[in-house]
Motif scaffolding. Sequence first.
Motif, PDB file in Angstrom:
ATOM      1  N   ARG A  39       0.808  -1.028  -0.043  1.00 38.24           N
ATOM      2  CA  ARG A  39      -0.211   0.035  -0.078  1.00 38.24           C
ATOM      3  C   ARG A  39       0.916   1.311   0.087  1.00 38.24           C
ATOM      4  NH1 ARG A  39      -5.306   0.732   1.810  1.00 38.24           N
ATOM      5  NH2 ARG A  39      -5.316  -1.398   3.047  1.00 38.24           N
ATOM      6  N   HIS A  40       0.574   2.051  -0.911  1.00 37.99           N
ATOM      7  CA  HIS A  40       1.319   3.486  -0.955  1.00 37.99           C
ATOM      8  C   HIS A  40       1.060   4.268   0.373  1.00 37.99           C
ATOM      9  CE1 HIS A  40       2.966   3.160  -5.030  1.00 37.99           C
ATOM     10  NE2 HIS A  40       1.435   3.099  -5.580  1.00 37.99           N
ATOM     11  N   ALA A  41       2.309   4.916   0.761  1.00 46.49           N
ATOM     12  CA  ALA A  41       1.959   5.793   1.917  1.00 46.49           C
ATOM     13  C   ALA A  41       0.861   6.762   1.718  1.00 46.49           C
ATOM     14  CB  ALA A  41       3.192   6.600   2.257  1.00 46.49           C
ATOM     15  N   GLN A  42       0.230   6.958   2.957  1.00 43.13           N
ATOM     16  CA  GLN A  42      -1.189   7.735   2.819  1.00 43.13           C
ATOM     17  C   GLN A  42      -0.824   9.333   2.156  1.00 43.13           C
ATOM     18  OE1 GLN A  42      -3.504   7.886   5.923  1.00 43.13           O
ATOM     19  NE2 GLN A  42      -5.174   9.151   5.235  1.00 43.13           N
ATOM     20  N   TRP A  43       0.322   9.985   2.664  1.00 39.71           N
ATOM     21  CA  TRP A  43       0.664  11.013   1.997  1.00 39.71           C
ATOM     22  C   TRP A  43       2.278  11.103   2.245  1.00 39.71           C
ATOM     23  CZ3 TRP A  43      -0.026  13.909  -1.796  1.00 39.71           C
ATOM     24  CH2 TRP A  43       0.419  15.036  -1.963  1.00 39.71           C
ATOM     25  N   HIS A  44       2.827  11.783   3.301  1.00 39.23           N
ATOM     26  CA  HIS A  44       4.299  11.765   3.546  1.00 39.23           C
ATOM     27  C   HIS A  44       4.587  10.327   4.136  1.00 39.23           C
ATOM     28  CE1 HIS A  44       4.125  16.025   2.828  1.00 39.23           C
ATOM     29  NE2 HIS A  44       3.772  16.285   3.947  1.00 39.23           N
ATOM     30  N   GLY A  45       5.824  10.036   3.926  1.00 37.47           N
ATOM     31  CA  GLY A  45       6.218   8.691   4.358  1.00 37.47           C
ATOM     32  C   GLY A  45       6.645   7.833   3.025  1.00 37.47           C
ATOM     33  N   TRP A  46       6.953   6.827   3.162  1.00 39.89           N
ATOM     34  CA  TRP A  46       7.339   5.677   2.116  1.00 39.89           C
ATOM     35  C   TRP A  46       6.972   4.300   2.587  1.00 39.89           C
ATOM     36  CZ3 TRP A  46      11.369   2.331   1.884  1.00 39.89           C
ATOM     37  CH2 TRP A  46      12.418   2.474   2.916  1.00 39.89           C
ATOM     38  N   THR A  47       6.586   3.476   1.703  1.00 42.32           N
ATOM     39  CA  THR A  47       6.519   2.028   1.917  1.00 42.32           C
ATOM     40  C   THR A  47       7.340   1.374   0.792  1.00 42.32           C
ATOM     41  OG1 THR A  47       4.751   1.609   0.470  1.00 42.32           O
ATOM     42  CG2 THR A  47       4.184   2.233   2.784  1.00 42.32           C
ATOM     43  N   LEU A  48       7.153  -0.015   0.895  1.00 42.90           N
ATOM     44  CA  LEU A  48       8.001  -0.740  -0.529  1.00 42.90           C
ATOM     45  C   LEU A  48       7.191  -0.295  -1.654  1.00 42.90           C
ATOM     46  CD1 LEU A  48       8.442  -4.132   0.932  1.00 42.90           C
ATOM     47  CD2 LEU A  48      10.328  -2.451   0.563  1.00 42.90           C
ATOM     48  N   ALA A  49       5.800  -0.216  -1.822  1.00 38.34           N
ATOM     49  CA  ALA A  49       5.131   0.248  -2.863  1.00 38.34           C
ATOM     50  C   ALA A  49       5.747   1.574  -3.444  1.00 38.34           C
ATOM     51  CB  ALA A  49       3.755   0.283  -2.423  1.00 38.34           C
ATOM     52  N   ASP A  50       6.198   2.434  -2.791  1.00 39.80           N
ATOM     53  CA  ASP A  50       6.668   3.643  -3.433  1.00 39.80           C
ATOM     54  C   ASP A  50       8.030   3.589  -3.900  1.00 39.80           C
ATOM     55  OD1 ASP A  50       4.287   5.145  -2.325  1.00 39.80           O
ATOM     56  OD2 ASP A  50       4.976   4.872  -0.375  1.00 39.80           O
ATOM     57  N   LEU A  51       8.652   2.785  -3.818  1.00 40.77           N
ATOM     58  CA  LEU A  51       9.891   2.537  -4.432  1.00 40.77           C
ATOM     59  C   LEU A  51       9.773   1.806  -5.872  1.00 40.77           C
ATOM     60  CD1 LEU A  51      11.794   0.416  -1.763  1.00 40.77           C
ATOM     61  CD2 LEU A  51      11.843   2.922  -1.939  1.00 40.77           C
ATOM     62  N   VAL A  52       8.611   1.387  -6.096  1.00 43.78           N
ATOM     63  CA  VAL A  52       8.539   1.006  -7.539  1.00 43.78           C
ATOM     64  C   VAL A  52       8.800   1.773  -8.633  1.00 43.78           C
ATOM     65  CG1 VAL A  52       6.864  -0.339  -9.027  1.00 43.78           C
ATOM     66  CG2 VAL A  52       6.820  -0.897  -6.754  1.00 43.78           C
ATOM     67  N   PHE A  53       7.980   3.190  -8.923  1.00 37.55           N
ATOM     68  CA  PHE A  53       8.251   3.866  -9.965  1.00 37.55           C
ATOM     69  C   PHE A  53       9.632   4.486  -9.941  1.00 37.55           C
ATOM     70  CE2 PHE A  53       5.553   7.308 -12.297  1.00 37.55           C
ATOM     71  CZ  PHE A  53       6.009   6.837 -13.442  1.00 37.55           C
ATOM     72  N   PRO A  54       9.954   5.086  -8.842  1.00 41.33           N
ATOM     73  CA  PRO A  54      11.388   5.777  -8.947  1.00 41.33           C
ATOM     74  C   PRO A  54      12.588   4.721  -9.313  1.00 41.33           C
ATOM     75  CG  PRO A  54      10.844   5.576  -6.738  1.00 41.33           C
ATOM     76  CD  PRO A  54       9.598   5.267  -7.646  1.00 41.33           C
ATOM     77  N   PHE A  55      12.235   3.265  -9.121  1.00 43.06           N
ATOM     78  CA  PHE A  55      13.192   2.476  -9.484  1.00 43.06           C
ATOM     79  C   PHE A  55      13.202   2.053 -11.029  1.00 43.06           C
ATOM     80  CE2 PHE A  55      14.816  -0.521  -5.790  1.00 43.06           C
ATOM     81  CZ  PHE A  55      15.113   0.665  -4.889  1.00 43.06           C
ATOM     82  N   PHE A  56      12.098   2.200 -11.376  1.00 42.98           N
ATOM     83  CA  PHE A  56      11.712   1.989 -12.945  1.00 42.98           C
ATOM     84  C   PHE A  56      12.273   3.104 -13.577  1.00 42.98           C
ATOM     85  CE2 PHE A  56       9.960   1.582 -17.085  1.00 42.98           C
ATOM     86  CZ  PHE A  56       9.701   0.190 -17.206  1.00 42.98           C
ATOM     87  N   ILE A  57      12.113   4.599 -13.124  1.00 44.20           N
ATOM     88  CA  ILE A  57      12.731   5.698 -13.922  1.00 44.20           C
ATOM     89  C   ILE A  57      14.328   5.359 -13.497  1.00 44.20           C
ATOM     90  CG2 ILE A  57      13.134   8.140 -13.695  1.00 44.20           C
ATOM     91  CD1 ILE A  57      10.031   8.224 -13.244  1.00 44.20           C
ATOM     92  N   PHE A  58      14.898   4.979 -12.574  1.00 41.08           N
ATOM     93  CA  PHE A  58      16.359   4.957 -12.503  1.00 41.08           C
ATOM     94  C   PHE A  58      16.944   3.926 -13.313  1.00 41.08           C
ATOM     95  CE2 PHE A  58      19.714   2.314 -10.409  1.00 41.08           C
ATOM     96  CZ  PHE A  58      20.617   3.312 -10.085  1.00 41.08           C
ATOM     97  N   ILE A  59      16.192   2.614 -13.518  1.00 36.62           N
ATOM     98  CA  ILE A  59      16.949   1.811 -14.436  1.00 36.62           C
ATOM     99  C   ILE A  59      16.649   2.125 -15.977  1.00 36.62           C
ATOM    100  CG2 ILE A  59      14.965   0.169 -14.712  1.00 36.62           C
ATOM    101  CD1 ILE A  59      18.594  -0.995 -13.775  1.00 36.62           C
ATOM    102  N   MET A  60      15.700   3.203 -16.193  1.00 40.72           N
ATOM    103  CA  MET A  60      15.552   3.729 -17.536  1.00 40.72           C
ATOM    104  C   MET A  60      16.583   4.546 -17.778  1.00 40.72           C
ATOM    105  SD  MET A  60      12.210   5.583 -19.100  1.00 40.72           S
ATOM    106  CE  MET A  60      12.589   7.080 -18.044  1.00 40.72           C
ATOM    107  N   GLY A  61      17.253   5.141 -16.799  1.00 39.81           N
ATOM    108  CA  GLY A  61      18.402   6.146 -17.031  1.00 39.81           C
ATOM    109  C   GLY A  61      19.503   5.314 -17.120  1.00 39.81           C
ATOM    110  N   VAL A  62      19.773   4.012 -16.482  1.00 43.95           N
ATOM    111  CA  VAL A  62      20.912   3.111 -16.622  1.00 43.95           C
ATOM    112  C   VAL A  62      20.907   2.621 -17.930  1.00 43.95           C
ATOM    113  CG1 VAL A  62      21.938   1.062 -15.838  1.00 43.95           C
ATOM    114  CG2 VAL A  62      20.969   2.536 -14.130  1.00 43.95           C
ATOM    115  N   SER A  63      19.779   2.279 -18.485  1.00 45.03           N
ATOM    116  CA  SER A  63      19.672   1.780 -20.006  1.00 45.03           C
ATOM    117  C   SER A  63      20.001   2.532 -20.762  1.00 45.03           C
ATOM    118  CB  SER A  63      18.512   1.163 -20.110  1.00 45.03           C
ATOM    119  OG  SER A  63      17.923   0.068 -19.320  1.00 45.03           O
ATOM    120  N   ALA A  64      19.549   4.025 -20.687  1.00 50.23           N
ATOM    121  CA  ALA A  64      19.974   5.073 -21.626  1.00 50.23           C
ATOM    122  C   ALA A  64      21.360   5.213 -21.673  1.00 50.23           C
ATOM    123  CB  ALA A  64      19.320   6.372 -21.260  1.00 50.23           C
ATOM    124  N   ALA A  65      21.980   5.269 -20.422  1.00 53.56           N
ATOM    125  CA  ALA A  65      23.565   5.311 -20.349  1.00 53.56           C
ATOM    126  C   ALA A  65      24.469   4.122 -21.303  1.00 53.56           C
ATOM    127  CB  ALA A  65      24.077   5.647 -19.115  1.00 53.56           C
TER     128      ALA A  65
END
Length: 386
Positions: A39-65
């Motif tokens: 479950r995403h954090a209700q507002w501030h804070g983070w859970t494992l679910a909140d790592l998914v999208f930035p991880f995908f964008i991060f690895i997209m940057g790795v692939s581009a490089a």
Amino acid sequence: MTKLPQRILAVDALRGIAIAAMVLVNNPGSWSHVYAPMRHAQWHGWTLADLVFPFFIFIMGVSAALSLPKQVASGKSAIQVINQAAIRAGKLFSLGLLLALFYYNFHVVDYSWWHQQVVELRVFGVLQRLGLVFFITAVCVVWLSARMIAVMFLLLLVLYWGLMALMPYSDASGNVYQGLWNFGNSFAAWVDANLLGVSHVFYRSATPFAFDPEGILSTLPAVASGLLGVLAGKGIQQPATWLVKLNWLIVAGAVLTASGLLLEQVVPVNKALWTPSYVLLTGGLALFSLSALIWLLDVKQLICWAQPLIICGSNSIAFYLIAGVLARLLIIIPVGNSSLHGWIYNKGLVPIFGELNGSLAFAVIFFIVSFIPIWLMYRKNFFWKV
């Protein structure tokens, strides 16, 4: 072994982890019954679910490089590579819009698809953000040095923080605000409400400003997440031993994670606003994850356990689209007073597993069904490049 192979399996695996988690997190049997880590954090804070999208964008940057410099080295001009990146970004943005259009409510007799889905189309979304971030990231990879990309990374975070913290803005009643990071009350929300309009964002009932979690201003720090991936990709291509590369990734991950946690005392960690502390924290954790996967897959060659993840990562956009279409079909198809989604969950899974575990079982079954065509594509050696 002194250096890593050219095809870095860890990149596909981390992309696979991100997209697999995205499909699982986005498709529970019931949003009222979800285990806390999913479950995403209700507002501030983070859970494992909140790592998914930035991880995908991060690895997209790795692939581009890893991939774009090879295209330049093969004889393509910088303009040609950027044009191709612009076409790919446009396709991603268009696919996001088409996914948003793919819905119909058969339970409402006078439902107007044209008005609800076209006139009031949500402009931004996950695929739209991926398209925008990819294009800007590609331009930076082709035209900027690693040092300049690092400077750009810091400038984007500082610029975003400056706008959010220092720019005054006002609501329809004339109330003036500044420096808020609240739900529906931030400079980013004000920008979305005024440039996109209430009818074209996700949180339409937010007050005093309707806004989108993949909105305009928060795309800036999302680009920073992509640039961090670029720096990681450039780092693992350096002529050094695997031990040196992994040490570099781990040290950078520790510094970023600690920086994010320290900055959290001033700027909250928040996914919807993509705050600078969120960028640093998730970037650090992504670096840790990448280093662990490189050690397991590319150094130790322990590949069998990660094969499903590599399959997911090899056709990640196709996987996301298949899951998105299937999820909408399950909601669209009416069964009695409910939908096929509701019928499967309430009549098929809840009596066996209960509400909470039934919701998880739905997500797992949904994942498996969505995975089958991706697995078949992989077996046929078919990789869909957007």
